[in-house]
Scaffold this motif. Structure first.
Motif, PDB file in Angstrom:
ATOM      1  N   ALA A 182       1.205   4.178  -2.924  1.00 36.52           N
ATOM      2  CA  ALA A 182       1.051   5.613  -2.656  1.00 36.52           C
ATOM      3  C   ALA A 182       2.276   6.390  -3.121  1.00 36.52           C
ATOM      4  CB  ALA A 182       0.817   5.830  -1.164  1.00 36.52           C
ATOM      5  N   ILE A 183       3.450   5.820  -2.927  1.00 32.49           N
ATOM      6  CA  ILE A 183       4.678   6.480  -3.381  1.00 32.49           C
ATOM      7  C   ILE A 183       4.670   6.635  -4.901  1.00 32.49           C
ATOM      8  CG2 ILE A 183       7.177   6.183  -3.618  1.00 32.49           C
ATOM      9  CD1 ILE A 183       7.149   4.941  -0.811  1.00 32.49           C
ATOM     10  N   ARG A 184       4.276   5.581  -5.606  1.00 39.13           N
ATOM     11  CA  ARG A 184       4.211   5.668  -7.069  1.00 39.13           C
ATOM     12  C   ARG A 184       3.187   6.715  -7.514  1.00 39.13           C
ATOM     13  NH1 ARG A 184       4.413   0.004  -6.510  1.00 39.13           N
ATOM     14  NH2 ARG A 184       2.177  -0.165  -6.971  1.00 39.13           N
ATOM     15  N   GLU A 185       2.063   6.762  -6.804  1.00 41.05           N
ATOM     16  CA  GLU A 185       1.013   7.728  -7.151  1.00 41.05           C
ATOM     17  C   GLU A 185       1.510   9.163  -6.952  1.00 41.05           C
ATOM     18  OE1 GLU A 185      -2.932   8.633  -8.449  1.00 41.05           O
ATOM     19  OE2 GLU A 185      -1.656   6.847  -8.560  1.00 41.05           O
ATOM     20  N   VAL A 186       2.233   9.390  -5.869  1.00 45.03           N
ATOM     21  CA  VAL A 186       2.751  10.732  -5.595  1.00 45.03           C
ATOM     22  C   VAL A 186       3.781  11.139  -6.644  1.00 45.03           C
ATOM     23  CG1 VAL A 186       4.136  12.093  -3.973  1.00 45.03           C
ATOM     24  CG2 VAL A 186       2.247  10.691  -3.128  1.00 45.03           C
ATOM     25  N   THR A 187       4.676  10.246  -6.979  1.00 41.35           N
ATOM     26  CA  THR A 187       5.707  10.577  -7.964  1.00 41.35           C
ATOM     27  C   THR A 187       5.100  10.802  -9.350  1.00 41.35           C
ATOM     28  OG1 THR A 187       6.119   8.218  -8.351  1.00 41.35           O
ATOM     29  CG2 THR A 187       7.502   9.317  -6.731  1.00 41.35           C
ATOM     30  N   ASP A 234       0.822  -1.206   0.000  1.00 39.27           N
ATOM     31  CA  ASP A 234       0.000   0.000   0.000  1.00 39.27           C
ATOM     32  C   ASP A 234       0.863   1.265   0.000  1.00 39.27           C
ATOM     33  OD1 ASP A 234      -2.378  -1.419   0.011  1.00 39.27           O
ATOM     34  OD2 ASP A 234      -2.478  -1.513   2.201  1.00 39.27           O
ATOM     35  N   ILE A 235       1.936   1.242   0.794  1.00 34.35           N
ATOM     36  CA  ILE A 235       2.823   2.406   0.816  1.00 34.35           C
ATOM     37  C   ILE A 235       3.534   2.544  -0.531  1.00 34.35           C
ATOM     38  CG2 ILE A 235       4.878   3.398   1.900  1.00 34.35           C
ATOM     39  CD1 ILE A 235       4.016   2.189   4.511  1.00 34.35           C
ATOM     40  N   SER A 236       3.947   1.427  -1.113  1.00 34.09           N
ATOM     41  CA  SER A 236       4.610   1.480  -2.424  1.00 34.09           C
ATOM     42  C   SER A 236       3.687   2.074  -3.478  1.00 34.09           C
ATOM     43  CB  SER A 236       5.044   0.067  -2.853  1.00 34.09           C
ATOM     44  OG  SER A 236       5.975  -0.466  -1.955  1.00 34.09           O
ATOM     45  N   GLU A 240       4.515  13.901   3.447  1.00 39.50           N
ATOM     46  CA  GLU A 240       3.152  14.362   3.696  1.00 39.50           C
ATOM     47  C   GLU A 240       2.217  13.954   2.564  1.00 39.50           C
ATOM     48  OE1 GLU A 240       3.467  18.543   4.303  1.00 39.50           O
ATOM     49  OE2 GLU A 240       4.663  18.357   6.132  1.00 39.50           O
ATOM     50  N   SER A 241       2.692  14.010   1.325  1.00 36.26           N
ATOM     51  CA  SER A 241       1.879  13.628   0.174  1.00 36.26           C
ATOM     52  C   SER A 241       1.541  12.140   0.194  1.00 36.26           C
ATOM     53  CB  SER A 241       2.603  13.982  -1.137  1.00 36.26           C
ATOM     54  OG  SER A 241       2.801  15.372  -1.256  1.00 36.26           O
ATOM     55  N   VAL A 242       2.508  11.328   0.592  1.00 33.31           N
ATOM     56  CA  VAL A 242       2.275   9.880   0.665  1.00 33.31           C
ATOM     57  C   VAL A 242       1.188   9.577   1.701  1.00 33.31           C
ATOM     58  CG1 VAL A 242       3.292   7.661   1.297  1.00 33.31           C
ATOM     59  CG2 VAL A 242       4.575   9.256  -0.143  1.00 33.31           C
ATOM     60  N   VAL A 243       1.314  10.186   2.886  1.00 35.89           N
ATOM     61  CA  VAL A 243       0.320   9.939   3.941  1.00 35.89           C
ATOM     62  C   VAL A 243      -1.043  10.477   3.515  1.00 35.89           C
ATOM     63  CG1 VAL A 243      -0.320  10.437   6.323  1.00 35.89           C
ATOM     64  CG2 VAL A 243       2.050   9.903   5.762  1.00 35.89           C
ATOM     65  N   ALA A 244      -1.081  11.656   2.896  1.00 37.04           N
ATOM     66  CA  ALA A 244      -2.354  12.216   2.441  1.00 37.04           C
ATOM     67  C   ALA A 244      -3.032  11.293   1.440  1.00 37.04           C
ATOM     68  CB  ALA A 244      -2.124  13.595   1.824  1.00 37.04           C
TER      69      ALA A 244
END
Length: 470
Positions: free
Chosen positions: A126-131, A122-124, A346-350
Motif C-alpha cells: 500500500a505504501i508503494r502504491e501511494v507513493t 500488505d502495508i508495504s 490516511e492514503s495508505v489506510v484508504a
C-alpha cells in the motif's frame, strides 16, 4: 551455556542468542561483574559461528546488559532501573512502555498485537502504491475533515455495521486518543463532570483529569455499565457525557447487551447527556454485538474508532462520527492545533480498505484471536483462575488467581520474565486490585503458561519452573 538455538525458527540466530543470554542473566540471579564463558566456548557448545556470538554480545553491550573489557571478555553489567515496576500501555516512567525491554520480558498485559502477528507485506504494498499514484500525499496537508477517499471507505464501513452517517459527519483523527482529546477540549471545561466505567481505559482517565474534569465512576458489569449504579449517580449529578466501551471492553473484554444499551440511551435522553462510544476493536465484531451508535439515538451518541489496534499503531489513523454541529467544532480545533492529520497515512489506510486487503486481514486476525481466546480461557479454567467474563472475541481478558497473593504473583512474574499491567492502572483512583489485563495474543507463550500454572491450586513456583524449563 546451552542457549537452545532453534535453527528452524524465523527469529534470527543473533536475536536468539541475545534473548537466551538475557534470560540466563534474569533467571540465574548472577551478580554484576560476573564473567560470561568465552566467545569461543559459547560458539563450540552451541555449534555457532564465533562471529554470531560476538555480534550478539556486542549488541548486549550497546543495550547496557553486558560490559566488555579488553583481554577480559564480557561480563554482566549493573542492572538498569529503566524497566523496574509494572509495565502498562502509556506508562510515563522513562517512556519505558514504548520501547523494547533489553531483557526481552513478555508484555502479557499490553494493548497491541505481537509483531510476529503483523502482515507487513500488505502495508508495504500500500505504501508503494501511494507513493506511485498520490505524490501529493507525500508533501501536502490533508483536508480538515480528513482525506475524502478515506472518509468514503469509513462511510461504507459504518453502513455495513448499521450506523447511519454521512461523509460530512466523519472526522479523521490521529487515532482514538486524539479523537477523545478533541472531544474533551470541545465539549467539556474544568469542573464539568462525566461518567466513566471502572475498570476502564487508564489513558482516558488521565486525559480527563488533565483538563480538570470530575470523574463519576460506574462499575462495569459483563453486560455493560451497571444501570442501577448509574441511575443513582444521575439522581445526584448532571454529567455532560458518559464514556463507554461497548464491544470487547478494555480491560475486561466484555460487550454491551442490547437491554443495557437501550436503557443507556433512554437515560441519556431523559437526563440530557451525550454518550461517547469507543469501538477500537469493533472490526473484530461478533454477529451478536450491540452498538449504541447502531440504535436510534437522536445524535446523542458520538462514535469513536481506530485502525491502530487492528492494522498499525505507527500509522496513527482513527475517526469519529457525530452531529454536523459537533463535527464542525472538532474540525476547527483539529486544524488550529495541528493543521490536520497525515495525508500519507490516511492514503495508505484508504488503499488497504479499498482493495479489500484490510477486510481479509481482519478476518484472519479475528479467527486467530478467537482460537487463542478459547485456549486461554481453558487454561485459566484448568488452573482455577477467576475470569470476569468470557468474551465473544477481541484480545483482552480480565482475570485473577483465586488464591490471590499479590506479592507472590509479582515475584513469580518477575522470575519468569513476565511484565504485568495491574488492576490499579484501570481504576480512576488508582485503587489497588488483584485483577490483571491479559492480552490473549501473548498468552500462549511458555512464560505466560508457566505463570498461570504457578498461581494455580497447590502449585509451587519452583516446581513450575523446573517442569517447564523456563
Amino acid at each position: 551455556m546451552d542457549l537452545g538455538i532453534d535453527r528452524q525458527a524465523l527469529v534470527p540466530v543473533v536475536q536468539q542468542i541475545i534473548s537466551a543470554v538475557a534470560q540466563w542473566i534474569r533467571m540465574s540471579g548472577v551478580s554484576p561483574g560476573t564473567r560470561l564463558p568465552s566467545v569461543r566456548q559459547v560458539a563450540l557448545d552451541n555449534l555457532l559461528s564465533q562471529s554470531s556470538v560476538i555480534e550478539a554480545f556486542e549488541r548486549m553491550v550497546a543495550q547496557g546488559l553486558l560490559v566488555s573489557k579488553h583481554g577480559s571478555g564480557f561480563s554482566v553489567a549493573q542492572p538498569s532501573t529503566l524497566y523496574e515496576g509494572q509495565w502498562y500501555e502509556g506508562a510515563e516512567r522513562e517512556w519505558g512502555a514504548f520501547v523494547d525491554s533489553p531483557l526481552g520480558e513478555l508484555k502479557l498485559g499490553c494493548g497491541w498485537l505481537p509483531d510476529a502477528w503483523r502482515e507487513s507485506d500488505d502495508i508495504s504494498y500500500a505504501i508503494r502504491e501511494v507513493t506511485r499514484t498520490d505524490t501529493a500525499g507525500l508533501f501536502n496537508y490533508s483536508t480538515p475533515l480528513g482525506l475524502p477517499a478515506l472518509r468514503e471507505q469509513v462511510f461504507k464501513r459504518l453502513s455495513r455495521i448499521h450506523i447511519a452517517a454521512h461523509q460530512d459527519r466523519i472526522l479523521i483523527t490521529a487515532g482514538a486518543s486524539h479523537a477523545q482529546d478533541l472531544l474533551i477540549r470541545t465539549l467539556l471545561k474544568a469542573g464539568d463532570c462525566v461518567v466513566v466505567e471502572t475498570p476502564g481505559y487508564g489513558n482516558l482517565y488521565r486525559q480527563l483529569g488533565f483538563h480538570g474534569v470530575q470523574l463519576l465512576q460506574v462499575p462495569r458489569t459483563p453486560g455493560g455499565p451497571d444501570i442501577p449504579a448509574l441511575e443513582a449517580l444521575l439522581q445526584q449529578h448532571r454529567p455532560k457525557c458518559l464514556f463507554v466501551n461497548s464491544l470487547y471492553h478494555n480491560p475486561t473484554g466484555s460487550s454491551l447487551s442490547r437491554t443495557v444499551g437501550e436503557r443507556l440511551l433512554a437515560l441519556a435522553q431523559r437526563d440530557n447527556f451525550l454518550i461517547i462510544e469507543e469501538d477500537v476493536l469493533g472490526d473484530l465484531q461478533h454477529p451478536s454485538c450491540t452498538r449504541l451508535s447502531a440504535l436510534p439515538h437522536d445524535d446523542r451518541v458520538i462514535y469513536v474508532a481506530s485502525f491502530s489496534k487492528t492494522l498499525s499503531s505507527a500509522l496513527r489513523v482513527g475517526y469519529l462520527s457525530a452531529s454536523a454541529a459537533i463535527i464542525a467544532q472538532l474540525a476547527s480545533l483539529k486544524t488550529l492545533t495541528g493543521f490536520g492529520t497525515s495525508r500519507f497515512a490516511e492514503s495508505v489506510v484508504a488503499t488497504l480498505l479499498a482493495n479489500g486487503t484490510y477486510r481479509k486481514w481482519v478476518q484472519r486476525l479475528r479467527k486467530r484471536l478467537n482460537t487463542q481466546m478459547t485456549a486461554t480461557l481453558q487454561v485459566l479454567e484448568d488452573e482455577e483462575w477467576e475470569v470476569f467474563a468470557a468474551p465473544a472475541g477481541g484480545m483482552f481478558l480480565w482475570a485473577r488467581p483465586r488464591a490471590g497473593d499479590p506479592s507472590r504473583l509479582q515475584a513469580c512474574a518477575r522470575r519468569l520474565g513476565v511484565l504485568l499491567s495491574s488492576g490499579a492502572l484501570f481504576s480512576p483512583t488508582s485503587e489497588p486490585s488483584e485483577w490483571l489485563r491479559i492480552n490473549v495474543a501473548y498468552a500462549d507463550d511458555q512464560r505466560a503458561l508457566a505463570l498461570f500454572r504457578a498461581m494455580g491450586p497447590a502449585r509451587s513456583t519452583s516446581t513450575i519452573l523446573k517442569t517447564t524449563g523456563v
